[in-house]
Design a protein around this motif. Structure first.
Motif, PDB file in Angstrom:
ATOM      1  N   CYS A   1       0.843  -1.210   0.000  1.00 54.67           N
ATOM      2  CA  CYS A   1       0.000   0.000   0.000  1.00 54.67           C
ATOM      3  C   CYS A   1       0.871   1.250   0.000  1.00 54.67           C
ATOM      4  O   CYS A   1       0.528   2.277  -0.598  1.00 54.67           O
TER       5      CYS A   1
ATOM      6  N   CYS B   1      -6.516  -2.965   1.733  1.00 57.24           N
ATOM      7  CA  CYS B   1      -5.805  -2.780   0.460  1.00 57.24           C
ATOM      8  C   CYS B   1      -6.336  -3.702  -0.640  1.00 57.24           C
ATOM      9  O   CYS B   1      -6.323  -3.341  -1.818  1.00 57.24           O
TER      10      CYS B   1
ATOM     11  N   GLN C   1      -7.163  -2.728  -4.510  1.00 56.56           N
ATOM     12  CA  GLN C   1      -6.232  -3.318  -5.489  1.00 56.56           C
ATOM     13  C   GLN C   1      -4.832  -2.710  -5.388  1.00 56.56           C
ATOM     14  O   GLN C   1      -4.172  -2.432  -6.386  1.00 56.56           O
ATOM     15  N   THR C   2      -4.426  -2.467  -4.131  1.00 58.02           N
ATOM     16  CA  THR C   2      -3.081  -1.938  -3.888  1.00 58.02           C
ATOM     17  C   THR C   2      -2.246  -2.894  -3.046  1.00 58.02           C
ATOM     18  O   THR C   2      -1.117  -2.588  -2.687  1.00 58.02           O
ATOM     19  N   GLY C   3      -2.762  -4.037  -2.691  1.00 54.74           N
ATOM     20  CA  GLY C   3      -2.042  -5.001  -1.858  1.00 54.74           C
ATOM     21  C   GLY C   3      -2.861  -6.268  -1.703  1.00 54.74           C
ATOM     22  O   GLY C   3      -3.909  -6.388  -2.340  1.00 54.74           O
TER      23      GLY C   3
ATOM     24  N   ALA D   1      -7.427   7.952 -10.291  1.00 57.51           N
ATOM     25  CA  ALA D   1      -7.426   6.811  -9.363  1.00 57.51           C
ATOM     26  C   ALA D   1      -8.036   7.279  -8.047  1.00 57.51           C
ATOM     27  O   ALA D   1      -8.263   8.477  -7.855  1.00 57.51           O
TER      28      ALA D   1
ATOM     29  N   ARG E   1       3.487   5.992  -5.571  1.00 57.00           N
ATOM     30  CA  ARG E   1       3.161   6.224  -6.989  1.00 57.00           C
ATOM     31  C   ARG E   1       2.164   7.379  -7.105  1.00 57.00           C
ATOM     32  O   ARG E   1       2.238   8.182  -8.022  1.00 57.00           O
TER      33      ARG E   1
ATOM     34  N   VAL F   1      -5.286   4.185  -0.513  1.00 60.14           N
ATOM     35  CA  VAL F   1      -4.619   2.922  -0.836  1.00 60.14           C
ATOM     36  C   VAL F   1      -4.989   1.817   0.162  1.00 60.14           C
ATOM     37  O   VAL F   1      -4.404   0.742   0.128  1.00 60.14           O
TER      38      VAL F   1
ATOM     39  N   THR G   1      -1.221   9.481   1.302  1.00 59.97           N
ATOM     40  CA  THR G   1      -1.444  10.178   0.021  1.00 59.97           C
ATOM     41  C   THR G   1      -1.839  11.641   0.200  1.00 59.97           C
ATOM     42  O   THR G   1      -1.750  12.409  -0.753  1.00 59.97           O
TER      43      THR G   1
ATOM     44  N   CYS H   1      -4.592   1.624   3.500  1.00 57.18           N
ATOM     45  CA  CYS H   1      -3.609   1.287   4.547  1.00 57.18           C
ATOM     46  C   CYS H   1      -4.237   1.202   5.932  1.00 57.18           C
ATOM     47  O   CYS H   1      -3.659   0.616   6.845  1.00 57.18           O
TER      48      CYS H   1
ATOM     49  N   ALA I   1       2.892  -6.369  -3.501  1.00 56.24           N
ATOM     50  CA  ALA I   1       3.327  -5.272  -4.379  1.00 56.24           C
ATOM     51  C   ALA I   1       3.559  -5.831  -5.782  1.00 56.24           C
ATOM     52  O   ALA I   1       4.208  -6.874  -5.939  1.00 56.24           O
TER      53      ALA I   1
ATOM     54  N   ALA J   1       2.120   1.889  -3.434  1.00 56.30           N
ATOM     55  CA  ALA J   1       1.031   2.493  -4.217  1.00 56.30           C
ATOM     56  C   ALA J   1       0.874   3.970  -3.850  1.00 56.30           C
ATOM     57  O   ALA J   1       0.629   4.820  -4.720  1.00 56.30           O
TER      58      ALA J   1
END
Ligand code: SF4
Ligand code: SF4
Length: 375
Positions: free
Chosen positions: A118, A163, A167-169, A336, A124, A340, A272, A342, A172, A121
């Motif tokens: 996460c 996550c 779809q972030t974990g 997006a 990113r 993420v 984020t 977390c 990875a 992500a």
């Protein structure tokens, strides 16, 4: 894919330190797992468990055989790339000249070990914000360019994680230099390592690794599958976005206002969230002026202050901004979700507000899509 026996993780740390990297990894400090500088692997948090829930975090000794049996606490990687306070410029004036004394942007080479999916992500997403817009941030760029990301796939997600639905974990899939999964290989504790970049591949060339067998790969897949099965919280990002967009006047905002203390914890721990404010200061002698950039939060009433007052005066409007931006408008802005999964904002909210439960209210009242209507 490669196998590194667990005892040789110390060799990876030594290699990185020898190449001039500052090693940053999970460390137990004050009972909480945080990212901190490590002098070696022996300082890294190992064999520790975490219990997390709404407004709740506790760490305790974990399983003897598993090193990464936890997920990190409040501190994310965010401050290492986007510091809470950074100098934007420093000017000095005298009777006959005006000098720009802003120090050049520099960043140490840092290798981050134990980074979760996460978190990768979230990084990113921060790249999109600070590097891909019309104005790239030089401070962030310098820190990012000097960074190596050594991810560890989760085997023991926290109760607050979601996550999988974002779809972030828990595994990875991109954005790392190396990704490690803790397994047992030929009866010994080991890491299955995936290479994510040339820099990561080059490190592998210096380590006592062997090629992974089909059995090793199966063991790693099982670790990630089991981790995904342990995740109980979830959201439906698409329905949440629709429900929030349609629910601007939803009565649930008043319920949230009655619980939320506007402390801003959620935005500070969120990997984020990126909003900032500027602060100018002048020395007492009047010859030096500085501009600093500081983290800010949409939960603070001054955040929307313009001449005449704040735009978002009520707690409900500030909470709506936070949830609406993260889960609805963010899609339009950055392509997006702003989340993420977390779970930090759940564990570190003193009021125990759980965004997965709050979003379920908006998901339930989301207008049906054409496809859902046909069904
Ligand atoms: S909104 Fe909450 S769960 Fe989502 S990324 Fe931010 S802190 Fe994590
Ligand atoms: S952490 Fe909880 S109480 Fe604090 S601002 Fe966020 S939602 Fe409100």
């Amino acid at each position: 894919m490669y196998i590194l026996e667990r005892e040789y993780l110390a060799a990876l740390a030594t290699l990185l330190l020898g190449r001039g990297y500052e090693l940053i990894g999970p460390k137990l400090a004050g009972g909480v797992i945080t990212y901190a500088p490590l002098a070696g692997i022996e300082e890294m948090a190992r064999k520790i468990r975490d219990a997390q829930g709404p407004g709740h975090y506790r760490s305790s000794p974990g399983e003897e055989d598993v090193w990464f049996s936890y997920v990190p606490g409040a501190a994310s990687l965010k401050p290492w790339f986007n510091p809470p306070k950074c100098l934007v410029c420093r000017m000095r004036g005298s009777a006959d000249e005006f000098l720009n004394e802003t120090p050049p942007v520099t960043a140490p080479k840092r290798a981050f070990i134990g980074v979760r999916a996460c978190e990768v992500a979230a990084l990113r997403m921060q790249d999109k914000i600070f590097l891909e817009g019309p104005y790239a941030d030089p401070e962030y760029r310098a820190r990012r360019e000097g960074a190596l990301i050594l991810a560890v796939n989760c085997s023991h997600p926290a109760e607050t994680c979601f996550c999988a639905s974002m779809q972030t974990g828990p595994k990875a899939t991109t954005g790392f230099d190396l990704a490690l999964t803790e397994i047992s290989a030929k009866g010994k504790p080991a890491f299955l390592i995936e290479k994510g970049s040339d820099a990561g591949g080059e490190l592998l060339g210096e380590l006592p690794v062997r090629m992974a067998t089909a059995k090793d790969k199966e063991a790693a897949i099982l670790v990630s599958e089991r981790a995904a099965q342990q995740i109980t919280r979830e959201i439906n990002p698409e329905r949440a976005a629709r429900g929030l967009a349609a629910g601007l006047e939803h009565p649930h905002w008043a319920t949230l206002e009655s619980r939320c203390m506007n402390c801003a914890n959620c935005t500070l721990v969120c990997p984020t969230c990126f909003c900032s404010t500027m602060e100018d200061s002048t020395s007492l002698s009047g010859d030096t002026a500085e501009r600093w950039r500081l983290w800010d939060s949409c939960f603070v009433s001054e955040f929307t202050y313009i001449h005449g007052g704040s735009i978002r005066k009520s707690g409900a409007s500030r909470y709506r901004q936070w949830l609406g931006h993260k889960f609805s408008h963010w899609h339009k802005q950055f392509g997006a979700s702003g989340c993420v999964g977390c779970g930090r904002c759940i564990a570190w909210c003193p009021a125990g507000i759980d965004i997965t439960r709050e979003l379920a209210v908006f998901e339930a009242s989301a207008p049906a899509t054409a496809r859902e209507t046909v069904r």
